[in-house]
Structure formats: C-alpha cells, structure tokens
Write a protein that holds these residues in place. Structure first.
Motif, mmCIF file in Angstrom:
data_model
loop_
_atom_site.group_PDB
_atom_site.id
_atom_site.type_symbol
_atom_site.label_atom_id
_atom_site.label_comp_id
_atom_site.label_asym_id
_atom_site.label_seq_id
_atom_site.Cartn_x
_atom_site.Cartn_y
_atom_site.Cartn_z
ATOM 1 N N THR A 32 0.111 -7.333 3.098
ATOM 2 C CA THR A 32 0.066 -8.188 1.848
ATOM 3 C C THR A 32 1.439 -8.309 1.491
ATOM 4 O O THR A 32 1.616 -8.867 0.255
ATOM 5 C CB THR A 32 -0.891 -7.268 0.852
ATOM 6 O OG1 THR A 32 -0.250 -5.943 0.641
ATOM 7 C CG2 THR A 32 -2.152 -7.023 1.482
ATOM 8 N N PRO A 34 4.609 -10.473 -6.657
ATOM 9 C CA PRO A 34 5.472 -11.291 -7.409
ATOM 10 C C PRO A 34 6.546 -11.999 -6.703
ATOM 11 O O PRO A 34 6.938 -11.857 -5.661
ATOM 12 C CB PRO A 34 5.989 -10.333 -8.387
ATOM 13 C CG PRO A 34 5.024 -8.965 -8.234
ATOM 14 C CD PRO A 34 4.543 -9.000 -6.997
ATOM 15 N N THR A 70 2.299 1.186 3.510
ATOM 16 C CA THR A 70 1.125 1.613 3.916
ATOM 17 C C THR A 70 0.779 1.445 5.345
ATOM 18 O O THR A 70 0.231 2.228 5.849
ATOM 19 C CB THR A 70 0.320 0.579 3.023
ATOM 20 O OG1 THR A 70 0.443 0.634 1.589
ATOM 21 C CG2 THR A 70 -1.298 0.908 3.152
ATOM 22 N N ALA A 115 6.501 -7.543 5.252
ATOM 23 C CA ALA A 115 7.449 -6.897 5.828
ATOM 24 C C ALA A 115 7.591 -6.768 7.313
ATOM 25 O O ALA A 115 8.582 -6.661 8.046
ATOM 26 C CB ALA A 115 7.068 -5.294 5.420
ATOM 27 N N LYS A 117 16.089 9.084 7.474
ATOM 28 C CA LYS A 117 14.916 8.387 7.977
ATOM 29 C C LYS A 117 14.951 8.398 9.460
ATOM 30 O O LYS A 117 16.119 8.097 10.116
ATOM 31 C CB LYS A 117 15.177 6.894 7.467
ATOM 32 C CG LYS A 117 14.068 6.161 8.052
ATOM 33 C CD LYS A 117 13.841 4.960 7.106
ATOM 34 C CE LYS A 117 12.748 3.836 7.228
ATOM 35 N NZ LYS A 117 12.690 2.848 6.949
ATOM 36 N N GLU A 145 -2.616 -0.764 -4.318
ATOM 37 C CA GLU A 145 -3.142 -2.011 -3.465
ATOM 38 C C GLU A 145 -4.768 -1.830 -3.219
ATOM 39 O O GLU A 145 -5.361 -2.618 -2.649
ATOM 40 C CB GLU A 145 -2.599 -1.708 -1.915
ATOM 41 C CG GLU A 145 -1.102 -2.145 -1.945
ATOM 42 C CD GLU A 145 -0.256 -1.191 -0.828
ATOM 43 O OE1 GLU A 145 1.025 -1.727 -0.648
ATOM 44 O OE2 GLU A 145 -0.718 -0.439 -0.402
ATOM 45 N N THR A 154 4.830 -4.540 14.987
ATOM 46 C CA THR A 154 5.742 -3.887 15.920
ATOM 47 C C THR A 154 5.299 -2.491 16.152
ATOM 48 O O THR A 154 4.475 -1.713 15.566
ATOM 49 C CB THR A 154 7.221 -3.829 14.999
ATOM 50 O OG1 THR A 154 6.929 -2.318 14.344
ATOM 51 C CG2 THR A 154 7.607 -4.835 14.225
HETATM 52 P P1 NAD Z 1 5.998 -1.717 0.090
HETATM 53 O O1 NAD Z 1 5.048 -1.554 1.042
HETATM 54 O O2 NAD Z 1 6.735 -0.465 -0.419
HETATM 55 O O3 NAD Z 1 5.476 -2.697 -0.978
HETATM 56 C C1 NAD Z 1 6.119 -2.720 -1.922
HETATM 57 C C2 NAD Z 1 5.417 -2.922 -3.253
HETATM 58 O O4 NAD Z 1 4.525 -4.182 -3.336
HETATM 59 C C3 NAD Z 1 4.553 -1.554 -3.660
HETATM 60 O O5 NAD Z 1 4.418 -1.205 -4.818
HETATM 61 C C4 NAD Z 1 3.257 -2.260 -3.216
HETATM 62 O O6 NAD Z 1 2.122 -1.549 -3.823
HETATM 63 C C5 NAD Z 1 3.294 -3.711 -3.773
HETATM 64 N N1 NAD Z 1 2.240 -4.725 -2.925
HETATM 65 C C6 NAD Z 1 2.031 -4.921 -1.617
HETATM 66 N N2 NAD Z 1 1.486 -5.884 -1.673
HETATM 67 C C7 NAD Z 1 0.934 -6.403 -2.875
HETATM 68 C C8 NAD Z 1 0.423 -7.742 -3.158
HETATM 69 N N3 NAD Z 1 -0.227 -8.424 -2.182
HETATM 70 N N4 NAD Z 1 0.449 -8.071 -4.431
HETATM 71 C C9 NAD Z 1 1.256 -7.287 -5.337
HETATM 72 N N5 NAD Z 1 1.815 -6.102 -4.916
HETATM 73 C C10 NAD Z 1 1.923 -5.780 -3.656
HETATM 74 O O7 NAD Z 1 7.409 -2.653 0.701
HETATM 75 P P2 NAD Z 1 7.443 -3.607 2.096
HETATM 76 O O8 NAD Z 1 8.890 -4.273 1.805
HETATM 77 O O9 NAD Z 1 6.359 -4.200 2.269
HETATM 78 O O10 NAD Z 1 7.639 -2.299 3.071
HETATM 79 C C11 NAD Z 1 8.873 -1.572 3.312
HETATM 80 C C12 NAD Z 1 8.449 -0.385 4.252
HETATM 81 O O11 NAD Z 1 8.141 -0.831 5.400
HETATM 82 C C13 NAD Z 1 9.906 0.409 4.511
HETATM 83 O O12 NAD Z 1 9.256 1.766 4.481
HETATM 84 C C14 NAD Z 1 10.322 -0.124 6.015
HETATM 85 O O13 NAD Z 1 10.967 1.106 6.476
HETATM 86 C C15 NAD Z 1 8.806 -0.351 6.603
HETATM 87 N N6 NAD Z 1 9.045 -1.387 7.651
HETATM 88 C C16 NAD Z 1 8.871 -0.881 8.944
HETATM 89 C C17 NAD Z 1 8.744 -1.937 9.918
HETATM 90 C C18 NAD Z 1 8.605 -1.495 11.472
HETATM 91 O O14 NAD Z 1 8.496 -2.067 12.225
HETATM 92 N N7 NAD Z 1 8.169 -0.253 11.513
HETATM 93 C C19 NAD Z 1 9.129 -3.226 9.389
HETATM 94 C C20 NAD Z 1 9.389 -3.745 8.417
HETATM 95 C C21 NAD Z 1 9.199 -2.664 7.393
#
Ligand code: NAD
Length: 371
Positions: free
Chosen positions: A119, A162, A99, A122, A138, A47, A127
């Motif tokens: 980005t 993607p 992140t 999620a 977890k 990132e 939150t």
């Molecule tokens: P992630 O943050 O692991 O990202 C997935 C992949 O996408 C990574 O390889 C990242 O480098 C890549 N990526 C990110 N932005 C990109 C972009 N713009 N272009 C290309 N690649 C990009 O996955 P996620 O689904 O975003 O987040 C999952 C995590 O978030 C889990 O740990 C989950 O428990 C947490 N989460 C927490 C809450 C909360 O309220 N606390 C809510 C939702 C998710």
C-alpha cells in the motif's frame, strides 16, 4: 548503448497481479491456488481497515499487528511464534514496507509463502532482500524464501496515502532505479527496467502531488515501483542504499524521507562517472533542459526539478540528524559502500555529500568537494 554484453542475470520468479479495486478477488484466488486454510494476515493497526477490505473473501486464522519500522528482532520473534503455534500455511501482508518486512522475517525462518499486498511504493514485495534491526544496527540479507510468491497491486489501496508520504515513498522507489545504474551487479537488463521504472515514476508522482485521488497516476506509480524493485533486487545495493541503510539503522531516520533527501546528492557525485546512463536517466526523468547539456548535469538538473515540483523532503536535519553525527556516518559508509562505486569514495567527498543532504543544499555536479 556501448555496454559489453558479458553478464550473468537472474530473474526472480513471482506472480504479479494488477487491477484497481480487484485486490480482494485476487487474494481469494491466491489463497485457493495455495490451498491455504490457516492464513495469518500481517497489517499494522493503522493498516487494518485496508487489510479487512482486502481479506473480506477469505478466512483469516490470525491477525498480527505488531508492525514496527525496520523490523525489530523482538517483533520478528513474536510473529514467528504466533505462526508456528498456529501452523500458518500462508502469510498475507497488507501495508507498507515495514509490514512486508515483518512477513519476510517470518518466511525467512519458517519458509511459509507470502502473498504481498503493498500500500506504499517501498517495493519490498518484489525483492528477496530482508532486513531486521537490533541494538540500533540494521542487518540485511538476501534469501529467496522471503520473496513473496505473489504480489497484488491495487492502486485503490494507495489513495489514502497522504501526498507527503506518497512523494517520499515514490522517491524511495526512484532511488531503486537510480542506484541500479551503478550497483555492484548492474547489467543492461536491470538498467532497462530501472529506466522504464524511473520514467513511470517521474511522470506519475507530479500527478499524485497535484491530486492524491488520481487513480491512473497511482497505478502508474505502482507499475514504476515494481520495475524499480525488480531492478534493485537484480543489481544489488549501490552507494545510495548503503548510505540510507547506515542513516536508518544508526540514527533511526524515517526510511522514505531519508531516501528522498539523499538521492540527489548521490546522483550528483556519481553521474559524471557514468555519462551514458546519466543521459538515459535525464531522458527518463523528463529530458535535459538544453540540447547538448552535459549528460551528468542534465540528469542532476532533471532530478532537482522533479524534487522541486514535488516539494520533496530535502533536509536530513528536519528528521533529527546533526552535524556531529556526520563523522560516524561517513566512517560507516566508507566501510560498507561497494568498492565498485564509479567514483572513488573518500572521507572528503562523503562528508560533502552528507553535509549537502543534512542542510538541504541543491546539488550540482560542479560541487568540487563532491568529486
Ligand atoms: P512503512 O511501511 O513504515 O509505512 C509508513 C506509514 O504509512 C505507516 O504509518 C503506515 O501505516 C502508513 N501507510 C501505509 N500504507 C498506507 C496507505 N495506503 N494509506 C495511509 N497510510 C499508509 O514505510 P515504507 O516506506 O512503506 O517502508 C519502509 C520499510 O520498508 C523500511 O523498513 C525499509 O527498510 C523497508 N524496505 C525494504 C525493502 C526490501 O527490499 N527489503 C525495500 C524497500 C523498503
């Protein structure tokens, strides 16, 4: 709407800034607003180019890139040590939910404010929920210290996501909406947010799947994602989130894809018990097929249609889950799922639900084992 107006609702306070191509300017203004001079930026190595673009107008005291999905406790400790030794006065996270999650882990113990620049879809940025993982388990919690002070949404930063990941992440966001309809603190306010979020996501995601550079669809998805997360933070974790939490923690399944595969099955189980919400959801998702259709069947059909259009992840077996994992998962879900779930949960209906998600069956409200 026949819901009795007798509830207690908390609205979380944070600044939300929208604007495609405006993240760098918005961030510089937030840094000035916080009078911050020792900024730590959290972004994974992958990132980093996006983060450098966003941070081009601010002074960065430290870049921290040890981002791992589900925030292992050891990574949280490393980030906290770095922030404490630098006397960091503002955390900036640029990236997906992993992140944002690491920034939250630092804020949880050190109380440093966060400016989040998401980005993906999620939704963690909106939150006050944190999560960390240790020994395949977890742990999550709720603490207002982890709620970012400001969120900067810039759809241009999501153009590189993607299509497959955009779809899965968008359905993770849609799951916040759907689960909010029956989560423990569901109320008319978070339901209104959830349904508008669902409407925005259901209209945006097919556009992104067709053309990943559709900036307008990307922006609408971020808008839906924000509403979804606000609804989720208010309503709490329902059955869907408890299931995904068990699967993510115990079997290390990928977060967004797991949500995408499980959601239709949870909807098929619960929708018949919440017909009014199901009817509104069906409308938000593009409307039931036939006038007069049973509302639950209409909602399930609408979600199935959307997932089909998006070629969404549907088989947990594709991510390494096996049939022999199911009894353990069912046991864990039975002990953690909310007692207020609209359908009484049993070993039989949860096994049927997880089997459907394992093999990628098309769920229907008529599946007898799921009742
Ligand atoms: P992630 O943050 O692991 O990202 C997935 C992949 O996408 C990574 O390889 C990242 O480098 C890549 N990526 C990110 N932005 C990109 C972009 N713009 N272009 C290309 N690649 C990009 O996955 P996620 O689904 O975003 O987040 C999952 C995590 O978030 C889990 O740990 C989950 O428990 C947490 N989460 C927490 C809450 C909360 O309220 N606390 C809510 C939702 C998710």
């Amino acid at each position: 709407m026949s819901m009795t107006m007798n509830f207690e609702h908390t609205t979380l306070g944070q600044r939300v800034l929208f604007g495609a191509g405006r993240a760098a300017a918005h961030l510089a203004a937030e840094v000035r607003r916080h009078r911050a001079s020792r900024v730590m930026v959290i972004a994974s190595e992958f990132e980093r180019p996006l983060a450098e673009q966003v941070c081009r107008d601010i002074d960065v005291a430290r870049w921290f890139d040890e981002v791992v999905q589900h925030v292992p406790v050891a990574k949280a400790e490393a980030a906290r040590e770095a922030a404490a030794s630098d006397e960091t006065d503002l955390l900036v996270c640029v990236g997906g939910g992993s992140t944002t999650g690491l920034a939250k882990a630092v804020a949880l113990t050190l109380g440093i404010p966060i400016v989040a620049v998401p980005t993906t879809y999620a939704g963690s940025e909106a939150t006050n929920v944190w999560g960390m993982t240790e020994d395949r388990t977890k742990t999550t919690g709720v603490d207002d210290r982890v709620l970012p002070a400001a969120v900067i949404y810039d759809a241009a930063l999501t153009l590189s996501l993607p299509v497959g990941l955009s779809v899965a992440s968008g359905l993770n966001s849609l799951a916040h909406c759907v689960d909010s309809l029956w989560a423990p603190r569901t109320d008319p306010i978070n339901q209104a947010l959830a349904l508008e979020g669902a409407r925005a996501l259901a209209s945006a995601l097919p556009g992104i799947a067709q053309n990943s550079h559709d900036l307008e669809a990307r922006e609408r998805a971020l808008y839906g994602c924000y509403l979804a997360a606000v609804a989720f933070a208010s309503a709490g974790s329902g059955l869907h989130h408890k299931i995904c939490h068990v699967l993510g923690g115990a079997f290390d399944l990928p977060h967004a894809q797991t949500h995408a595969a499980v959601l239709p099955h949870v909807l098929a189980l619960n929708a018949p018990a919440v017909p009014e919400s199901a009817a509104r959801l069906a409308t938000a998702l593009g409307g039931p097929d036939a006038a007069g259709e049973d509302p639950a069947a209409g909602a399930v059909a609408a979600l199935n249609r959307l997932c089909g259009t998006l070629d969404a992840p549907s088989r947990l077996a594709d991510y390494g889950l096996t049939g022999s994992d199911l009894p353990g998962a069912v046991g864990r879900v039975l002990t953690s799922a909310p007692a207020s779930n609209p359908v009484r949960l049993t070993e039989a209906n949860l096994t049927a639900l997880l089997t459907g998600a394992l093999v990628g069956a098309t769920p229907t409200t008529a599946a007898p084992a799921a009742r």
